[in-house]
Design an enzyme around this catalytic site. Structure first.
Site, PDB file in Angstrom:
ATOM      1  N   SER A 270      31.930  -3.729   2.396  1.00 33.66           N
ATOM      2  CA  SER A 270      32.416  -3.159   3.824  1.00 33.66           C
ATOM      3  C   SER A 270      31.439  -4.009   4.780  1.00 33.66           C
ATOM      4  O   SER A 270      31.819  -5.226   4.950  1.00 33.66           O
ATOM      5  CB  SER A 270      31.961  -1.704   3.919  1.00 33.66           C
ATOM      6  OG  SER A 270      32.628  -1.234   4.986  1.00 33.66           O
ATOM      7  N   ASP A 328      43.181  -0.523   0.251  1.00 35.41           N
ATOM      8  CA  ASP A 328      42.057  -0.461   1.237  1.00 35.41           C
ATOM      9  C   ASP A 328      42.331  -0.870   2.771  1.00 35.41           C
ATOM     10  O   ASP A 328      42.430  -2.110   2.845  1.00 35.41           O
ATOM     11  CB  ASP A 328      40.706  -1.118   0.761  1.00 35.41           C
ATOM     12  CG  ASP A 328      39.633  -1.081   1.518  1.00 35.41           C
ATOM     13  OD1 ASP A 328      39.703  -0.234   2.574  1.00 35.41           O
ATOM     14  OD2 ASP A 328      38.687  -1.476   1.127  1.00 35.41           O
ATOM     15  N   HIS A 401      38.134   2.322  -0.417  1.00 34.45           N
ATOM     16  CA  HIS A 401      37.422   1.764   0.096  1.00 34.45           C
ATOM     17  C   HIS A 401      35.933   1.913  -0.693  1.00 34.45           C
ATOM     18  O   HIS A 401      34.940   0.994  -0.621  1.00 34.45           O
ATOM     19  CB  HIS A 401      37.051   2.139   1.340  1.00 34.45           C
ATOM     20  CG  HIS A 401      36.176   1.159   2.281  1.00 34.45           C
ATOM     21  ND1 HIS A 401      36.475  -0.450   2.460  1.00 34.45           N
ATOM     22  CD2 HIS A 401      35.013   1.033   2.816  1.00 34.45           C
ATOM     23  CE1 HIS A 401      35.536  -0.861   2.880  1.00 34.45           C
ATOM     24  NE2 HIS A 401      34.509  -0.227   3.283  1.00 34.45           N
TER      25      HIS A 401
END
Length: 430
Positions: A270, A328, A401
């Site tokens: 991320s 995602d 995610h």
């Protein structure tokens, strides 16, 4: 043999599975991109074949022929680096009521073991902190302290120090691992999606930092990511920026092991994936003699920079492997991408579609007028999909995610024609 609870990957011929099996649903995450408690884990069994081909697995040939179908040794290496990212999450103090909120819970010498990651063959040499450059309003002083946590533990640097592991890897590996978004100010930095010019103001040797004039190359990156990488605490000069911390530590390690065969692998999830890409760009630019092979292993990363930034990465020889889950949404932001316009123009022109080519050139010009939101994908992509797994039920933003989901999908992926193997044993927390 290194083992992982409930995880015994096999190197036998994979079998595809398409039957959706009944499993308990995944726990919902309290916050998107904020990892829940991860189960204790050790590294999976490792291949002994990496040493002779380590440069291929680090992307020297852009992973050609290794991604589809996914090479078993590369799979093990991706999972191994994914566990280093897990350790960055698990060593972070998430409790906002704790006086140690947003710091590292564990000292360097026990970080891996206390994070449930045993027998890595690496030692942690540096805790890393990222600082937000956002100027806070005066009323924040009355808010809980965790709201205004300006600087927070974001990851660490580690170096391989085990002789057997060095032999297996074919070199001494340096790892920089970053977690994803956790604090309020990091969330706010993520929202600063406009592009800003990036430059490298100095050249770093192992012992000094020397002024350097950089030629403008048009490279631009997301404002918030750059802020977290380069900002310092305004009222505490002893807190270096993440950029300075990484430069100094990499320089120190390179000096310590001068003359040895070294690699630098930067991995993150991320926000951490974005910081990993910026770190690789910076290390390649800022050292007089940078490591010959700098590799980024990126899990669920957002877009980072524009086309000039991508071209600069390629010119540097920086290798980026982006692991992307089609479900995602974080991998589809910020901004928008126009990477394929040039290619489609050429195809249209070759096919005699002059009007189509003209229209596409017009679209490109309009896009360039808003270049502050015009991003470009970097590196090589390993595309996965939550819906290919028979163990995942109910695709949603949070689980798609989640780093655990990514590692599960890496373990199960076979090829584009056989998206998930029946022998996958990477079970998700449920």
């Amino acid at each position: 043999m290194r083992t992982l609870h409930n995880y015994t990957p096999t190197l036998t011929r994979p079998q595809c599975t398409t039957l959706v099996q009944s499993t308990k649903p995944l726990q919902k995450m309290e916050k998107m991109m904020n990892m829940p408690q991860l189960r204790s884990s050790s590294l999976p069994p490792l291949s002994k074949k990496v040493g002779k081909r380590w440069k291929e697995y680090q992307g020297m040939n852009n992973w050609d022929g290794l991604l589809d179908p996914l090479d078993e040794n590369l799979r093990a290496e991706i999972l191994r680096y994914g566990h280093f990212v897990e350790a960055a999450y698990k060593s972070f103090e998430f409790d906002p009521s704790s006086p140690n909120y947003a710091t590292c819970k564990f000292p360097k010498n026990t970080l891996f073991e206390k994070s449930g990651l045993h027998n890595t063959g690496y030692k942690v040499t540096k805790h890393l902190r990222a600082t937000s450059g956002i100027k806070l309003p005066s009323w924040v002083d009355k808010a809980p302290s965790w709201v205004a946590a300006q600087s927070s533990y974001v990851g660490y640097v580690a170096v391989c120090n085990d002789k057997e592991e060095i032999k297996r890897l074919g070199r001494r590996d340096i790892v920089v691992a970053y977690r994803g978004t956790t604090t309020c100010l990091e969330w706010l930095e993520n929202l600063r999606a406009t592009l800003t010019h990036v430059s490298v103001p100095s050249i770093t040797t192992e012992t000094t930092t020397e002024p350097c004039s950089m030629e403008e190359n048009g490279a631009m990156v997301e404002s918030g990511f750059l802020s977290l990488y380069t900002s310092t605490v305004s009222n505490n000069k002893s807190f270096m920026s993440l950029q300075d911390m990484v430069r100094k530590e990499i320089g120190r390690i390179r000096k310590t092991y001068q003359g040895e065969n070294l690699s630098l692998t930067i991995t993150g999830h991320s926000l951490g994936a974005a910081l990993a890409t910026l770190t690789a760009y910076d290390i390649k630019n800022s050292f007089l003699q940078p490591p010959p092979l700098v590799t980024v292993i990126s899990f669920g990363g957002p877009r980072v920079g524009n086309r000039s930034f991508r071209r600069r990465l390629e010119e540097q020889g920086t290798k980026v492997l982006r692991i992307v889950n089609s479900d995602d949404v974080i991998t589809k932001v910020p901004g928008f991408v126009f990477d394929d316009v040039d290619k489609t123009e050429d195809v249209a022109a070759c096919n005699g579609s002059v009007q189509v080519a003209k229209f596409q050139r017009w679209i490109r010009k309009r896009a360039e007028e808003v270049q502050w939101l015009l991003y470009s994908e970097v590196g090589k992509e390993l595309r996965l999909c939550s819906r290919d797994s028979p163990y995942l039920r109910g695709v949603n933003i949070a689980t798609s995610h989640d780093l655990n989901t990514y590692l599960h999908l890496v373990d199960g992926f076979v090829s584009s024609t056989c998206p998930f193997r029946a022998t996958a044993k990477r079970f998700l927390q449920h």
